[in-house]
Design an enzyme around this catalytic site. Structure first.
Site, PDB file in Angstrom:
ATOM      1  N   SER A  26     -14.179  13.897 -31.358  1.00 57.56           N
ATOM      2  CA  SER A  26     -14.129  12.427 -31.307  1.00 57.56           C
ATOM      3  C   SER A  26     -15.511  11.831 -31.520  1.00 57.56           C
ATOM      4  O   SER A  26     -15.679  10.848 -32.247  1.00 57.56           O
ATOM      5  CB  SER A  26     -13.599  11.972 -29.944  1.00 57.56           C
ATOM      6  OG  SER A  26     -12.244  12.305 -29.824  1.00 57.56           O
ATOM      7  N   ARG A  30     -17.045   9.481 -34.792  1.00 58.48           N
ATOM      8  CA  ARG A  30     -17.592   8.140 -34.547  1.00 58.48           C
ATOM      9  C   ARG A  30     -19.065   8.066 -34.928  1.00 58.48           C
ATOM     10  O   ARG A  30     -19.516   7.084 -35.522  1.00 58.48           O
ATOM     11  CB  ARG A  30     -17.416   7.778 -33.067  1.00 58.48           C
ATOM     12  CG  ARG A  30     -15.967   7.469 -32.695  1.00 58.48           C
ATOM     13  CD  ARG A  30     -15.795   7.619 -31.188  1.00 58.48           C
ATOM     14  NE  ARG A  30     -14.536   7.075 -30.708  1.00 58.48           N
ATOM     15  CZ  ARG A  30     -13.375   7.719 -30.728  1.00 58.48           C
ATOM     16  NH1 ARG A  30     -13.295   8.934 -31.261  1.00 58.48           N
ATOM     17  NH2 ARG A  30     -12.275   7.148 -30.222  1.00 58.48           N
ATOM     18  N   ARG A 124       2.394  10.012 -39.388  1.00 58.60           N
ATOM     19  CA  ARG A 124       2.081   9.438 -38.063  1.00 58.60           C
ATOM     20  C   ARG A 124       2.049   7.909 -38.133  1.00 58.60           C
ATOM     21  O   ARG A 124       1.744   7.331 -39.166  1.00 58.60           O
ATOM     22  CB  ARG A 124       0.759  10.018 -37.559  1.00 58.60           C
ATOM     23  CG  ARG A 124       0.880  11.524 -37.339  1.00 58.60           C
ATOM     24  CD  ARG A 124      -0.420  12.138 -36.911  1.00 58.60           C
ATOM     25  NE  ARG A 124      -0.873  11.629 -35.627  1.00 58.60           N
ATOM     26  CZ  ARG A 124      -2.047  11.951 -35.102  1.00 58.60           C
ATOM     27  NH1 ARG A 124      -2.872  12.753 -35.754  1.00 58.60           N
ATOM     28  NH2 ARG A 124      -2.408  11.462 -33.936  1.00 58.60           N
ATOM     29  N   GLN A 171      -7.775   5.489 -30.197  1.00 55.77           N
ATOM     30  CA  GLN A 171      -7.923   5.302 -31.647  1.00 55.77           C
ATOM     31  C   GLN A 171      -7.629   3.853 -32.028  1.00 55.77           C
ATOM     32  O   GLN A 171      -8.354   3.244 -32.816  1.00 55.77           O
ATOM     33  CB  GLN A 171      -6.982   6.247 -32.404  1.00 55.77           C
ATOM     34  CG  GLN A 171      -7.390   7.710 -32.261  1.00 55.77           C
ATOM     35  CD  GLN A 171      -6.475   8.654 -32.997  1.00 55.77           C
ATOM     36  OE1 GLN A 171      -5.449   8.254 -33.550  1.00 55.77           O
ATOM     37  NE2 GLN A 171      -6.834   9.924 -33.014  1.00 55.77           N
ATOM     38  N   ASP A 322      -4.934  15.356 -25.052  1.00 55.59           N
ATOM     39  CA  ASP A 322      -4.945  16.503 -25.960  1.00 55.59           C
ATOM     40  C   ASP A 322      -4.808  17.831 -25.219  1.00 55.59           C
ATOM     41  O   ASP A 322      -4.595  18.872 -25.843  1.00 55.59           O
ATOM     42  CB  ASP A 322      -6.232  16.498 -26.796  1.00 55.59           C
ATOM     43  CG  ASP A 322      -6.242  15.336 -27.779  1.00 55.59           C
ATOM     44  OD1 ASP A 322      -5.153  14.804 -28.078  1.00 55.59           O
ATOM     45  OD2 ASP A 322      -7.328  14.946 -28.234  1.00 55.59           O
ATOM     46  N   LYS A 349       1.578  12.984 -32.196  1.00 57.06           N
ATOM     47  CA  LYS A 349       0.297  13.650 -32.462  1.00 57.06           C
ATOM     48  C   LYS A 349       0.425  14.470 -33.761  1.00 57.06           C
ATOM     49  O   LYS A 349       1.318  14.222 -34.551  1.00 57.06           O
ATOM     50  CB  LYS A 349      -0.096  14.533 -31.267  1.00 57.06           C
ATOM     51  CG  LYS A 349      -0.397  13.723 -30.016  1.00 57.06           C
ATOM     52  CD  LYS A 349      -1.635  12.874 -30.216  1.00 57.06           C
ATOM     53  CE  LYS A 349      -1.893  11.950 -29.050  1.00 57.06           C
ATOM     54  NZ  LYS A 349      -2.942  10.987 -29.330  1.00 57.06           N
ATOM     55  N   ARG A 395      -3.691  22.478 -32.093  1.00 51.12           N
ATOM     56  CA  ARG A 395      -3.727  22.730 -30.643  1.00 51.12           C
ATOM     57  C   ARG A 395      -2.572  23.634 -30.207  1.00 51.12           C
ATOM     58  O   ARG A 395      -2.703  24.413 -29.268  1.00 51.12           O
ATOM     59  CB  ARG A 395      -3.732  21.423 -29.851  1.00 51.12           C
ATOM     60  CG  ARG A 395      -4.969  20.583 -30.168  1.00 51.12           C
ATOM     61  CD  ARG A 395      -5.360  19.606 -29.086  1.00 51.12           C
ATOM     62  NE  ARG A 395      -6.356  18.704 -29.610  1.00 51.12           N
ATOM     63  CZ  ARG A 395      -7.667  18.975 -29.698  1.00 51.12           C
ATOM     64  NH1 ARG A 395      -8.132  20.129 -29.275  1.00 51.12           N
ATOM     65  NH2 ARG A 395      -8.507  18.117 -30.223  1.00 51.12           N
TER      66      ARG A 395
HETATM   67  C1  S3P Z   1      -8.777  10.427 -30.077  1.00 54.67           C
HETATM   68  C2  S3P Z   1      -7.902   9.790 -29.249  1.00 54.67           C
HETATM   69  C3  S3P Z   1      -6.604  10.375 -28.850  1.00 54.67           C
HETATM   70  C4  S3P Z   1      -6.567  11.875 -29.086  1.00 54.67           C
HETATM   71  C5  S3P Z   1      -7.116  12.248 -30.418  1.00 54.67           C
HETATM   72  C6  S3P Z   1      -8.541  11.785 -30.578  1.00 54.67           C
HETATM   73  C7  S3P Z   1      -9.998   9.714 -30.462  1.00 54.67           C
HETATM   74  O1  S3P Z   1      -5.596   9.777 -29.616  1.00 54.67           O
HETATM   75  O2  S3P Z   1      -5.264  12.335 -28.973  1.00 54.67           O
HETATM   76  O3  S3P Z   1      -7.087  13.660 -30.584  1.00 54.67           O
HETATM   77  O4  S3P Z   1     -10.909  10.353 -31.009  1.00 54.67           O
HETATM   78  O5  S3P Z   1     -10.065   8.519 -30.211  1.00 54.67           O
HETATM   79  P1  S3P Z   1      -4.950   8.379 -29.147  1.00 54.67           P
HETATM   80  O6  S3P Z   1      -6.082   7.511 -28.813  1.00 54.67           O
HETATM   81  O7  S3P Z   1      -4.169   7.852 -30.296  1.00 54.67           O
HETATM   82  O8  S3P Z   1      -4.080   8.717 -27.977  1.00 54.67           O
END
Ligand code: S3P
Length: 665
Positions: A26, A30, A124, A171, A322, A349, A395
């Site tokens: 993550s 970013r 998705r 996200q 996750d 997911k 995963r």
């Molecule tokens: C993530 C947020 C999560 C997570 C994903 C990574 C992120 O998803 O499941 O693997 O980097 O912001 P959601 O925010 O859609 O739940």
């Protein structure tokens, strides 16, 4: 992501060692996006060079940023606030984070960009970002079926909104906040539950204030010229979600100990630690960053212990979203029920992770009940011999491997190539903490000795004392062949006929009640291998070279079943000569005769002299056999049990295993 690759993971007596985690996925996404917009050059250290994050790097490069990568160090020269149009569509591969966050930034550009991804990503939900972005005035067109990618985004000025998120999603929150940087006014997102805050932390670190008031998160927009982000050094912490695999593997395997270094400990990511503590796990955490670090880092040490079921729901869910398939794995290894609720987001997911997790556990014989928003897992034996299809979800593939590692038998994990999207060094790390000896041999304890030396009683007791080991009576396999020959009326003195029969036999091995058993052509012979007829047939059978070669192969193949305590007459010399844990059990001839006589006296009135004569005959056959005669293996510990009780012998072996096994394992 292509659905390819498969691998068999065999159980391992204990999970031990030290690992250093690769960069957080993550944060890597970013940091790459924000550095790409900053004024000047940023250095990202500890960047995760996985397929997902490399796709994001390529995307920002296509949008005008300068990108240079040297392993996990990436230097990014930012564009100073706005991107340049890319040539062609940007392919974000498997990554929801890549697509949704970039869509937020691209919504604020004066041009349109097309975003696409693999089959999983293009299935998705994207309406969850289309709706708020359109509310801000953006143009967003979803060209996939039913509200999915590919999408076109950008080309219109944005205005700020205040948006209550219908689902707890970092996200979606991040997408709106990033678009908010290009809007006029203050954009506010109101979360139903707190989710990971890496976007907020990075923005602050690059000089953009983010206001948090309870569940409301706000940024001030800069209009279409975009934000003025300060370039600099960004340290990406190790990925907690990757560490989680080893945390769970070690936690549920008593006797294990793993230390994982450089793990990101952002509290919005680590709810798994709270859940495991409730389940009884032995965890200790040593922070290695300053207490006020935006993204705290530390080392985690896990000591395996028995686990107990728990309930996971509510605010915990987004902070271990996750890791929920791993919570289910821990639940399978725990006593009692583990209940997961309020996790409907799992269905959207990389796969429908409720369905794939349930199917995964069912494949290894675990009782699990699916719910619309979670599941209930009843702890019980995790059986081997199973095949788990990841359905292209990284995963799930890694969870399948962990089940193979901690369960009772090997697991074939199908479609493992997807692991490269998030954890390319997963298999290396698995090897590092799997306690196997050289040549990937599982931990084997070889106990040899002459007839009536007490080795079968001792080996059974040693296996029980080691808790997770299987007892193997190698002699029973020879007896099984003798039994099969008698059943099929094959002359046991005719080596060719026996070899032909052997070729046709379908012999399968399994673990049950702490021992390895076998079936021949679908039948378990059980006590039928202990009859006087088999007693007479087994000696001629056991001297046939083709039989010995085959049995040695079978016995060696049992390593895939787990830790073995194997007794016989050639285990340390012919079957596992490389194991450092070899024992040769002996007793004086008089004592062995006394023991054998005691054993037999219950059944018949045979006298000691007769027993002595028969033992001497057996010793002679054993030690003069051409192939693999009974002898003390090189490096074996000799134990003369003449004056010892069983407990003493067992304690001697267990102590030696604990002392010497460590270095080898
Ligand atoms: C993530 C947020 C999560 C997570 C994903 C990574 C992120 O998803 O499941 O693997 O980097 O912001 P959601 O925010 O859609 O739940």
């Amino acid at each position: 992501m292509t659905a390819t690759g498969s691998i068999t993971v065999a159980p391992c007596s204990r999970i031990a060692g030290e690992l250093r985690m690769p960069g957080d996925k993550s944060v890597s996404h970013r940091a790459a996006m924000l550095a790409a917009l900053a004024n000047g050059s940023s250095t990202l250290s500890g960047f995760l060079a996985s397929e997902d994050c490399l796709n994001t790097l390529s995307a920002v490069e296509a949008l005008g940023a300068g990108v240079e990568r040297d392993g996990t160090t990436v230097t990014i020269t930012g564009t100073g606030g706005t991107f340049r149009p890319a040539e062609g569509a940007l392919d974000l591969g498997n990554s929801g984070t890549g697509m949704r966050l970039l869509a937020g930034l691209l919504a604020g550009q004066t041009f349109e960009t097309e975003l696409t991804g693999d089959a999983s990503l293009c299935s998705r939900p994207m309406r969850r970002i289309q709706e708020p972005l359109e509310a801000m005035g953006a143009h967003v067109t979803l060209t996939g079926d039913t509200g999915t990618a590919p999408m076109r985004v950008g080309g219109a000025p944005l205005h700020a909104i205040s948006y209550p998120l219908p689902v707890a999603s970092a996200q979606v929150k991040s997408c709106i906040l990033l678009a908010g940087l290009y809007a006029e006014g203050t954009t506010t997102v109101i979360e139903p539950r707190p989710t990971r805050d890496h976007t907020e932390q990075l923005l602050r670190g690059m000089g953009v204030p983010v206001n948090v008031d309870g569940l409301s998160v706000s940024v001030d927009g800069c209009g279409s010229q975009g934000p003025q982000l300060t370039a600099g050094s960004i340290t990406v912490p190790g990925d907690f979600s990757s560490a989680a695999f080893w945390i769970v593997a070690a936690a549920c395997r008593p006797g294990s100990q793993v230390t994982i270094r450089n793990v990101g400990l952002n509290p919005r990511r680590t709810a798994l630690l709270d859940v495991l503590k409730r389940m009884g796990a032995g965890l200790s955490i040593t922070p290695t960053s300053g207490a006020d670090a935006a993204e705290p880092i530390g080392d985690i040490t896990v000591d395996g212990s028995p686990l107990y079921g728990t309930t996971v729901e509510g605010d915990e869910i987004p902070n271990l979203i996750d890791e929920l398939p791993l919570v289910a794995v821990a639940g399978a290894m725990a006593e009692g029920a583990t209940v997961i609720r309020g996790a409907g987001e799992l269905r959207v997911k990389e796969s429908d992770r409720i369905a794939t997790t349930v199917a995964m556990l069912q494949a290894v014989g675990v009782q699990v009940e699916e719910a619309p928003d979670g599941m209930t897992v009843t702890g019980g034996p995790v059986s081997g011999g199973a095949s788990i299809d990841s359905r292209g979800d990284h995963r799930i593939a890694m969870c399948g491997a962990i089940l193979g590692l901690v369960g009772r038998g090997p697991v074939d994990v199908v479609n493992v190539d997807c692991i490269a999207t998030s954890y390319p060094s997963f298999w290396e790390d698995l090897d590092r903490v799997s306690c196997r000896g050289k040549d990937n041999v599982t931990f084997v304890i070889a106990i040899d000795g002459p007839a009536a030396s007490g080795k079968s009683t001792v080996a059974k007791r040693v296996a029980a004392a080691l808790d997770d080991a299987f007892y193997v009576d190698s002699g029973a396999v020879y007896r099984g062949i003798a039994w099969a020959a008698l059943e099929r009326r094959v002359d046991v003195h005719d080596a060719d006929a026996v070899a032909r029969m052997l070729d046709e036999l379908d012999v399968g091995f399994f673990t049950r009640d702490g021992a390895v058993g076998f079936g021949i052509d679908g039948v378990e012979p059980g006590m039928a291998i202990r009859t006087p007829a088999v007693n007479n047939a087994v000696s001629p059978i056991a001297v046939i070279p083709a039989v010995r070669v085959q049995v040695v192969k079978w016995l060696q193949g049992m390593v895939s079943l787990g830790t073995l305590v194997m007794e016989g007459r050639d285990i340390g010399t012919a079957v596992f000569p490389e194991t450092p844990l070899k024992f040769y059990l002996d007793a004086s001839p008089e004592e062995r005769v006394r023991r054998r006589h005691r054993e037999m006296a219950a059944d018949n009135a045979i006298d000691e002299e007769e027993v002595g004569a028969s033992l001497r005959r057996r010793d002679k056959i054993d030690s003069s056999r051409k192939m693999d005669p009974l002898q003390v293996a090189s490096g074996a510990v000799r134990i003369d049990s003449t004056a010892m009780g069983i407990d003493q012998v067992v304690d001697t072996i267990v102590a030696a295993v604990e002392r010497d096994g460590g270095a080898w394992r």
